[in-house]
Write a protein that holds these residues in place. Sequence first.
Motif, PDB file in Angstrom:
ATOM      1  N   TYR A  46       0.837  -1.206   0.000  1.00  0.00           N
ATOM      2  CA  TYR A  46       0.000   0.000   0.000  1.00  0.00           C
ATOM      3  C   TYR A  46       0.868   1.250   0.000  1.00  0.00           C
ATOM      4  O   TYR A  46       0.610   2.192  -0.753  1.00  0.00           O
ATOM      5  N   LEU A  49       2.186   1.651  -3.540  1.00  0.00           N
ATOM      6  CA  LEU A  49       1.176   2.083  -4.510  1.00  0.00           C
ATOM      7  C   LEU A  49       0.807   3.549  -4.276  1.00  0.00           C
ATOM      8  O   LEU A  49       0.640   4.326  -5.224  1.00  0.00           O
ATOM      9  N   LEU A  50       0.712   3.937  -2.996  1.00  0.00           N
ATOM     10  CA  LEU A  50       0.411   5.329  -2.669  1.00  0.00           C
ATOM     11  C   LEU A  50       1.576   6.249  -3.073  1.00  0.00           C
ATOM     12  O   LEU A  50       1.354   7.358  -3.594  1.00  0.00           O
ATOM     13  N   GLN A  53       1.165   6.770  -6.670  1.00  0.00           N
ATOM     14  CA  GLN A  53       0.049   7.660  -6.981  1.00  0.00           C
ATOM     15  C   GLN A  53       0.430   9.107  -6.682  1.00  0.00           C
ATOM     16  O   GLN A  53       0.061  10.018  -7.416  1.00  0.00           O
ATOM     17  N   ARG A  54       1.182   9.318  -5.624  1.00  0.00           N
ATOM     18  CA  ARG A  54       1.537  10.688  -5.233  1.00  0.00           C
ATOM     19  C   ARG A  54       2.692  11.251  -6.052  1.00  0.00           C
ATOM     20  O   ARG A  54       2.971  12.454  -5.984  1.00  0.00           O
ATOM     21  N   VAL A  61       2.253   3.813 -12.889  1.00  0.00           N
ATOM     22  CA  VAL A  61       2.069   2.370 -12.714  1.00  0.00           C
ATOM     23  C   VAL A  61       1.374   1.766 -13.936  1.00  0.00           C
ATOM     24  O   VAL A  61       0.288   2.206 -14.314  1.00  0.00           O
ATOM     25  N   LEU A  62       1.994   0.773 -14.548  1.00  0.00           N
ATOM     26  CA  LEU A  62       1.380   0.077 -15.681  1.00  0.00           C
ATOM     27  C   LEU A  62       0.656  -1.186 -15.238  1.00  0.00           C
ATOM     28  O   LEU A  62      -0.328  -1.580 -15.830  1.00  0.00           O
ATOM     29  N   ASP A  63       1.170  -1.842 -14.190  1.00  0.00           N
ATOM     30  CA  ASP A  63       0.481  -3.025 -13.667  1.00  0.00           C
ATOM     31  C   ASP A  63       0.982  -3.320 -12.255  1.00  0.00           C
ATOM     32  O   ASP A  63       2.114  -2.975 -11.909  1.00  0.00           O
ATOM     33  N   VAL A  64       0.120  -3.953 -11.454  1.00  0.00           N
ATOM     34  CA  VAL A  64       0.474  -4.429 -10.109  1.00  0.00           C
ATOM     35  C   VAL A  64       0.011  -5.876 -10.023  1.00  0.00           C
ATOM     36  O   VAL A  64      -1.141  -6.178 -10.333  1.00  0.00           O
ATOM     37  N   ARG A 151       6.978  13.281  -2.939  1.00  0.00           N
ATOM     38  CA  ARG A 151       5.996  13.386  -1.864  1.00  0.00           C
ATOM     39  C   ARG A 151       5.986  12.038  -1.130  1.00  0.00           C
ATOM     40  O   ARG A 151       5.794  10.996  -1.754  1.00  0.00           O
TER      41      ARG A 151
ATOM     42  N   ALA B  45      -8.441   0.274   1.893  1.00  0.00           N
ATOM     43  CA  ALA B  45      -7.790   1.306   1.080  1.00  0.00           C
ATOM     44  C   ALA B  45      -6.893   0.716  -0.009  1.00  0.00           C
ATOM     45  O   ALA B  45      -6.848   1.228  -1.137  1.00  0.00           O
ATOM     46  N   TYR B  46      -6.170  -0.365   0.310  1.00  0.00           N
ATOM     47  CA  TYR B  46      -5.304  -0.934  -0.727  1.00  0.00           C
ATOM     48  C   TYR B  46      -6.131  -1.489  -1.881  1.00  0.00           C
ATOM     49  O   TYR B  46      -5.813  -1.258  -3.051  1.00  0.00           O
ATOM     50  N   LEU B  49      -7.287   1.516  -3.912  1.00  0.00           N
ATOM     51  CA  LEU B  49      -6.224   2.148  -4.696  1.00  0.00           C
ATOM     52  C   LEU B  49      -5.820   1.259  -5.869  1.00  0.00           C
ATOM     53  O   LEU B  49      -5.576   1.740  -6.985  1.00  0.00           O
ATOM     54  N   LEU B  50      -5.791  -0.054  -5.620  1.00  0.00           N
ATOM     55  CA  LEU B  50      -5.454  -0.983  -6.704  1.00  0.00           C
ATOM     56  C   LEU B  50      -6.569  -1.020  -7.754  1.00  0.00           C
ATOM     57  O   LEU B  50      -6.299  -1.071  -8.962  1.00  0.00           O
ATOM     58  N   GLN B  53      -5.990   1.927  -9.834  1.00  0.00           N
ATOM     59  CA  GLN B  53      -4.839   1.759 -10.726  1.00  0.00           C
ATOM     60  C   GLN B  53      -5.191   0.849 -11.890  1.00  0.00           C
ATOM     61  O   GLN B  53      -4.762   1.074 -13.020  1.00  0.00           O
ATOM     62  N   ARG B  54      -5.994  -0.178 -11.627  1.00  0.00           N
ATOM     63  CA  ARG B  54      -6.327  -1.140 -12.686  1.00  0.00           C
ATOM     64  C   ARG B  54      -7.436  -0.637 -13.607  1.00  0.00           C
ATOM     65  O   ARG B  54      -7.703  -1.242 -14.641  1.00  0.00           O
ATOM     66  N   VAL B  61      -6.892   8.832 -10.099  1.00  0.00           N
ATOM     67  CA  VAL B  61      -6.740   9.337  -8.732  1.00  0.00           C
ATOM     68  C   VAL B  61      -6.004  10.672  -8.734  1.00  0.00           C
ATOM     69  O   VAL B  61      -4.898  10.782  -9.259  1.00  0.00           O
ATOM     70  N   ASP B  63      -5.875  12.546  -5.615  1.00  0.00           N
ATOM     71  CA  ASP B  63      -5.245  12.613  -4.299  1.00  0.00           C
ATOM     72  C   ASP B  63      -5.808  11.510  -3.415  1.00  0.00           C
ATOM     73  O   ASP B  63      -6.942  11.055  -3.615  1.00  0.00           O
ATOM     74  N   VAL B  64      -4.995  11.056  -2.459  1.00  0.00           N
ATOM     75  CA  VAL B  64      -5.423  10.095  -1.442  1.00  0.00           C
ATOM     76  C   VAL B  64      -5.000  10.666  -0.090  1.00  0.00           C
ATOM     77  O   VAL B  64      -3.844  11.051   0.085  1.00  0.00           O
ATOM     78  N   THR B  65      -5.927  10.717   0.856  1.00  0.00           N
ATOM     79  CA  THR B  65      -5.586  11.263   2.181  1.00  0.00           C
ATOM     80  C   THR B  65      -4.954  10.188   3.059  1.00  0.00           C
ATOM     81  O   THR B  65      -5.075   8.990   2.784  1.00  0.00           O
ATOM     82  N   ASP B  66      -4.321  10.612   4.126  1.00  0.00           N
ATOM     83  CA  ASP B  66      -3.952   9.672   5.182  1.00  0.00           C
ATOM     84  C   ASP B  66      -5.221   9.302   5.952  1.00  0.00           C
ATOM     85  O   ASP B  66      -6.220  10.034   5.899  1.00  0.00           O
ATOM     86  N   VAL B 111     -10.019   6.439   4.730  1.00  0.00           N
ATOM     87  CA  VAL B 111      -9.076   6.943   3.734  1.00  0.00           C
ATOM     88  C   VAL B 111      -9.908   7.475   2.568  1.00  0.00           C
ATOM     89  O   VAL B 111     -10.791   6.774   2.057  1.00  0.00           O
ATOM     90  N   PHE B 113     -10.416   9.106  -1.224  1.00  0.00           N
ATOM     91  CA  PHE B 113      -9.869   9.175  -2.572  1.00  0.00           C
ATOM     92  C   PHE B 113     -10.582  10.288  -3.329  1.00  0.00           C
ATOM     93  O   PHE B 113     -11.818  10.319  -3.376  1.00  0.00           O
TER      94      PHE B 113
END
Lengths: 262, 262
Positions: A46, A49-50, A53-54, A61-64, A151, B45-46, B49-50, B53-54, B61, B63-66, B111, B113
Motif C-alpha cells: 500500500y 502504490l500510494l 500515486q503521489r 504504474v502500468l500493472d500491479v 511526496r 484502502a489498498y 487504490l489498486l 490503478q487497474r 486518482v 489525491d489520497v488522504t492519510d 481513507v 480518494f
Amino acid sequence: MDPHAHAWTPEEARARFRTGAAGPTAGVSAGHTQANLISVPADWAYDMLLFCQRNPEPCPVLDVTDAGAWTTPLAPGADLRTDLPRYRVWERGELVAEPTDVVDVWRKDLVSFLIGCSFTFESALTEAGVPMRHIEQGRNVSMYLTARRCRPAGRLRGPLVVSMRPVPPEHLAAAIRESSLLPAVHGGPVHCGEPAGLGIADLSRPDFGDPVDAEPDDIPVFWACGVTPQAAVMASRPPFAITHAPGQMFLTDARDEQYRVL
Amino acid sequence: MDPHAHAWTPEEARARFRTGAAGPTAGVSAGHTQANLISVPADWAYDMLLFCQRNPEPCPVLDVTDAGAWTTPLAPGADLRTDLPRYRVWERGELVAEPTDVVDVWRKDLVSFLIGCSFTFESALTEAGVPMRHIEQGRNVSMYLTARRCRPAGRLRGPLVVSMRPVPPEHLAAAIRESSLLPAVHGGPVHCGEPAGLGIADLSRPDFGDPVDAEPDDIPVFWACGVTPQAAVMASRPPFAITHAPGQMFLTDARDEQYRVL
C-alpha cells in the motif's frame, strides 16, 4: 547488446534474458513498451502504490501483481523472476546482489509493480527525428539523483531520479511534444538546461547508467525516471525488495501507441 | 444551482456547500478541477487504490488522504466532511443516507480518494465550441451503468459507469481531442454512438443524474465516470463507505490546465 536487438520481438528478447543474456535495453524491440520493476513484501504494497500515486511522473504504474504472482497481462507467458536482463536484490535498503534471475530469492508475499519507462518514448522521439545520443554511442542512458524530494507515502520517501538525454535545440519542441503525449511513460520533461536547477553537480558523473557525450549545442533534457522507487528503497529501507538493474528493463508485449493520449 | 455559480471561486462554492447549499456542480467555478469522493475504511484502502490503478479511465486518482484526515493539498482549508454539496453514506453496499455533511458519521479510519471528474473537461470543450446540452438545460449530466466489467482488485469488483453528452457531429473531433488531452479527468471517450454497444438499453432513463434532451443529429458520446467506485461499493459491499452524490462534486483549487498533457 546485440546490434539486431531492435528487431527482436519482446518474446524473443525475454527468452534471451531468461537464459542469462544481460545489458541495457534501450532500443531493444523498438516500439514495444518497457517497464521498471519493483517488488516489495505485501506489508509494504500500500505504501508503494500510494507513493506511485503521489509521484505519478517518476512512478506511472502500468500493472500491479497479486501477492506472490510472477505473471502480468502485459506479457502473457512471461516470468517476472527470470525475464529481465539483470536484477537488484535489496535488504534493508542495501544492495546485496545483482543476479540475472531471482528464482532463488523469490518470496510468496512479494507484490510486483511494473512502472513506465522512458525507453518507451524513445521510439516516438526517434521517429520524430530526435537523435538518441546514448543509443548512437552504445551506452546506457545517464541517470541522476536530484535535490528534489518526492511526496512521501507511509514509510516511503526519497529523492526524484531523472534520466537525461542531450537534445539539439532544433529538436527540443518535438522531444517535449512526443514525450508529453505519453504520460504513462513519464510524459514530458521535468526540466531542460542548467543541471544545477535539479541539484545535479556534474553531468559527466551519473549516479546510474553511463556518461553520454553531447554535441556542443545540445540542451540537456531531464525526464522523471522509474529508478525513483529504487532510490526510495535505498532511503526508506524496507526489509526486502527486488528491482530491475537500472537501464535493464522488462520488455512487455504492449505497444507504445496504447499509451498515447492522442 | 445559482445562475452565477460559474463565476464563484472554488472557495466561495465550498463555503456555500458547507452551509447546506446542494445541487449538481456542472459549470460551477468553471476552469477549476472537480473531483469525485470515495472514503473507505483503511482496511479497504489498498483494494480501492489498486482498483483505481487497474481502471484508470473511470478512476483517475488526483489525491489520497492519510487515514482519518479530511484535508487535501488540492484545496487548502477545505473540509472533505462538509464542503461537498451532498454525500451518500453506504453500509454493506446499501445507501443509508444522503446528507449535506458527514461530520456525524465520520470515522478515524477513513481513507479518502479524490478522483478526476468529467465536469473538469467541460470548460475545455465549451471553449472549443462544443455545446454542453445538460448545462444549457439546467440539468445534471446523464450517467449509466454499463455491461462492461471493471478489472477487479482484491475484494472490489463492479461495472463501468459512464457519463453521456450529446455532441453535434461537427463538434465530435474537438470533443474527443480536448478530453483526450486531459487523461487525469477520464481522458477521451470510451464509446461514441449506439448505446447498445455498452449494454445501455434506453438513453432517456439514466441510472444516475437526469435525462438530457438531444438534437436530432447529435451523437451520444460516453466517457468513463467517477461514479464507478460507487458502483463497486454497491457490488462489493464493504462495511462502510462515504461518497459524493452523483453530479455533486468536490470543487478543488486546482486549475484544469494543470492536468493537460500539452
